[in-house]
Enzyme design. Structure first.
Site, PDB file in Angstrom:
ATOM      1  N   SER A  72       2.496  11.084   7.831  1.00  0.00           N
ATOM      2  CA  SER A  72       1.570  10.084   7.287  1.00  0.00           C
ATOM      3  C   SER A  72       0.510  10.689   6.376  1.00  0.00           C
ATOM      4  O   SER A  72      -0.361   9.987   5.878  1.00  0.00           O
ATOM      5  CB  SER A  72       0.894   9.329   8.436  1.00  0.00           C
ATOM      6  OG  SER A  72       0.175  10.229   9.249  1.00  0.00           O
ATOM      7  N   THR A 206      -3.842   8.552   9.385  1.00  0.00           N
ATOM      8  CA  THR A 206      -4.697   9.277   8.442  1.00  0.00           C
ATOM      9  C   THR A 206      -5.386  10.446   9.132  1.00  0.00           C
ATOM     10  O   THR A 206      -5.795  10.332  10.278  1.00  0.00           O
ATOM     11  CB  THR A 206      -5.796   8.323   7.929  1.00  0.00           C
ATOM     12  OG1 THR A 206      -5.198   7.169   7.359  1.00  0.00           O
ATOM     13  CG2 THR A 206      -6.690   9.014   6.900  1.00  0.00           C
ATOM     14  N   THR A 224      -4.329  10.720   3.234  1.00  0.00           N
ATOM     15  CA  THR A 224      -3.229   9.935   3.788  1.00  0.00           C
ATOM     16  C   THR A 224      -2.234   9.573   2.696  1.00  0.00           C
ATOM     17  O   THR A 224      -2.569   9.590   1.506  1.00  0.00           O
ATOM     18  CB  THR A 224      -3.761   8.634   4.427  1.00  0.00           C
ATOM     19  OG1 THR A 224      -2.701   7.921   5.053  1.00  0.00           O
ATOM     20  CG2 THR A 224      -4.405   7.738   3.372  1.00  0.00           C
ATOM     21  N   ARG A 234      -0.973  -0.425  -3.768  1.00  0.00           N
ATOM     22  CA  ARG A 234      -1.915  -0.647  -2.669  1.00  0.00           C
ATOM     23  C   ARG A 234      -2.771   0.594  -2.420  1.00  0.00           C
ATOM     24  O   ARG A 234      -2.310   1.713  -2.449  1.00  0.00           O
ATOM     25  CB  ARG A 234      -1.147  -1.002  -1.405  1.00  0.00           C
ATOM     26  CG  ARG A 234      -2.017  -1.268  -0.167  1.00  0.00           C
ATOM     27  CD  ARG A 234      -2.056  -0.074   0.762  1.00  0.00           C
ATOM     28  NE  ARG A 234      -2.667  -0.401   2.065  1.00  0.00           N
ATOM     29  CZ  ARG A 234      -2.939   0.488   3.005  1.00  0.00           C
ATOM     30  NH1 ARG A 234      -2.668   1.768   2.795  1.00  0.00           N
ATOM     31  NH2 ARG A 234      -3.485   0.120   4.147  1.00  0.00           N
ATOM     32  N   THR A 257      -9.337   5.755  11.342  1.00  0.00           N
ATOM     33  CA  THR A 257      -7.893   5.827  11.152  1.00  0.00           C
ATOM     34  C   THR A 257      -7.286   4.549  11.697  1.00  0.00           C
ATOM     35  O   THR A 257      -7.808   3.966  12.647  1.00  0.00           O
ATOM     36  CB  THR A 257      -7.296   7.056  11.862  1.00  0.00           C
ATOM     37  OG1 THR A 257      -5.884   7.136  11.613  1.00  0.00           O
ATOM     38  CG2 THR A 257      -7.522   7.010  13.361  1.00  0.00           C
ATOM     39  N   GLY A 258      -6.209   4.097  11.092  1.00  0.00           N
ATOM     40  CA  GLY A 258      -5.574   2.871  11.559  1.00  0.00           C
ATOM     41  C   GLY A 258      -5.184   1.971  10.412  1.00  0.00           C
ATOM     42  O   GLY A 258      -4.893   2.436   9.307  1.00  0.00           O
TER      43      GLY A 258
END
Length: 346
Positions: A72, A206, A224, A234, A257-258
């Site tokens: 990621s 991330t 990330t 995006r 993060t998420g």
């Protein structure tokens, strides 16, 4: 007698100082999201060799970019819907409040390095897309393909599954059943179901990093490759100051993060730092940030790390059936190695 009676008095300030040192949280400090140990070590080495907090953040995030942490971060991961891997990164100086960031960066592997060049060589904060790539090349970075056999296979498999999951809604054809190209329904009256995202809960890992130098200078950063099969172009929360990360020498720093599309709407890193400025413990500050988001998106995937100016740190995460604990790394002057710590999600 006088000498004997004065000795304890002379020792009091020394003993008090020693006690205070033991009771205070040690600096320097490195904290980063997820159990990315090598990134933590790289940041610490930068500090140990005389580097600044910014140097440490850049070194730590760059290590993850090279190692493709969890698929990621860095090249060869999270292809978008066209099959291309693009990168987001940010670095922030908590002393000057300067920020450098890149979003939708294409064909440049060292995203955090480019972000630092934005900070040091421009008066801008964020560069994106092909223009960010052009800037990176002017700074000496190599233009190269970020795709790998693995990322190409991921994309091919996604196409074979009728482009599921994806991030479209209220378009035709039905994005829950078919691939695009998509367009708005316009004046056509069609019963188009509301598309619900069915993302992999661990698809947003991330690296967010917070570093506090022994001098008290603070820096934070992120890197990330975003989410798999995102719409081309995006940009997530990672390169957004206050969302992906935030640092302020007078209060502390935080990183998130998420699910970036949700996280960026709440500026969680900025909010956490402001909670700490008011005197909140870092763990409580992180929990309060998560709770604010939960009220609107109870099923969101996310976590936050926080550290205040004394070097105290904490973390919090949103509890899901598939995500009940969050792991993060810590290295400070009392530890002889990076240590993985875990918190139960709330």
């Amino acid at each position: 007698m006088a000498r004997k009676s004065n000795l304890p008095v002379l020792l009091v300030p020394f003993l008090l100082c020693q006690a205070l040192v033991r009771c205070s949280s040690p600096l320097p400090l490195v904290v980063n999201t997820w159990p990315f140990k090598n990134a933590t070590e790289a940041a610490w080495r930068a500090l140990a060799s005389g580097g600044s907090a910014l140097d440490a953040v850049e070194s730590g995030c760059a290590m993850c970019e090279r190692e493709q942490c969890d698929g990621s971060v860095g090249f060869g991961g999270s292809p978008d819907e066209l099959g291309e891997t693009t990168l987001d990164a940010m670095i922030m100086d908590g002393t000057t409040m300067d920020v450098g960031a890149v979003g939708d960066l294409r064909r440049i592997k060292n995203a955090i390095g480019v972000a630092r060049k934005v900070l040091e060589h421009t008066t801008h904060t964020l560069l994106v897309g092909e223009s960010a790539t052009t800037f990176a090349q002017s700074m000496g970075f190599i233009n190269e393909d970020l795709s790998t056999t693995a990322s190409q296979a991921l994309h091919s498999d996604w196409l074979a599954r009728n482009c599921q999951p994806n991030y479209w809604r209220n378009v035709i054809p039905d994005p829950s059943k078919y691939c695009g190209p998509y367009k708005p329904p316009g004046i056509l009256k069609q019963d188009i179901p509301i598309h619900k995202e069915t993302e992999d809960d661990r698809g947003h890992d991330t690296i967010g990093m917070v570093v506090i130098h022994k001098t008290g200078h603070i820096a934070a950063g992120t890197s990330t490759n975003g989410i798999k099969f995102k719409i081309h172009g995006r940009v997530g929360d990672s390169p957004i100051p206050g969302a992906g990360a935030y640092a302020d020498d007078t209060a502390g720093a935080a990183a998130a993060t998420g699910n970036g599309d949700i996280l960026m709407r709440f500026l969680p890193s900025y909010q956490a730092v402001e909670y700490m400025r008011r005197g909140e413990d870092p763990t409580i500050a992180c929990q309060k940030v998560i709770s604010r988001i939960q009220k609107h998106f109870p099923e969101f995937f996310g976590a936050v790390i926080c550290a205040n100016v004394t070097g105290s740190y904490g973390a919090a995460c949103n509890k899901l059936s598939t995500f009940t604990q969050f792991s993060f790394m810590v290295y400070n002057s009392e530890k002889n190695q990076p240590t993985e710590e875990k918190v139960d999600c709330i």
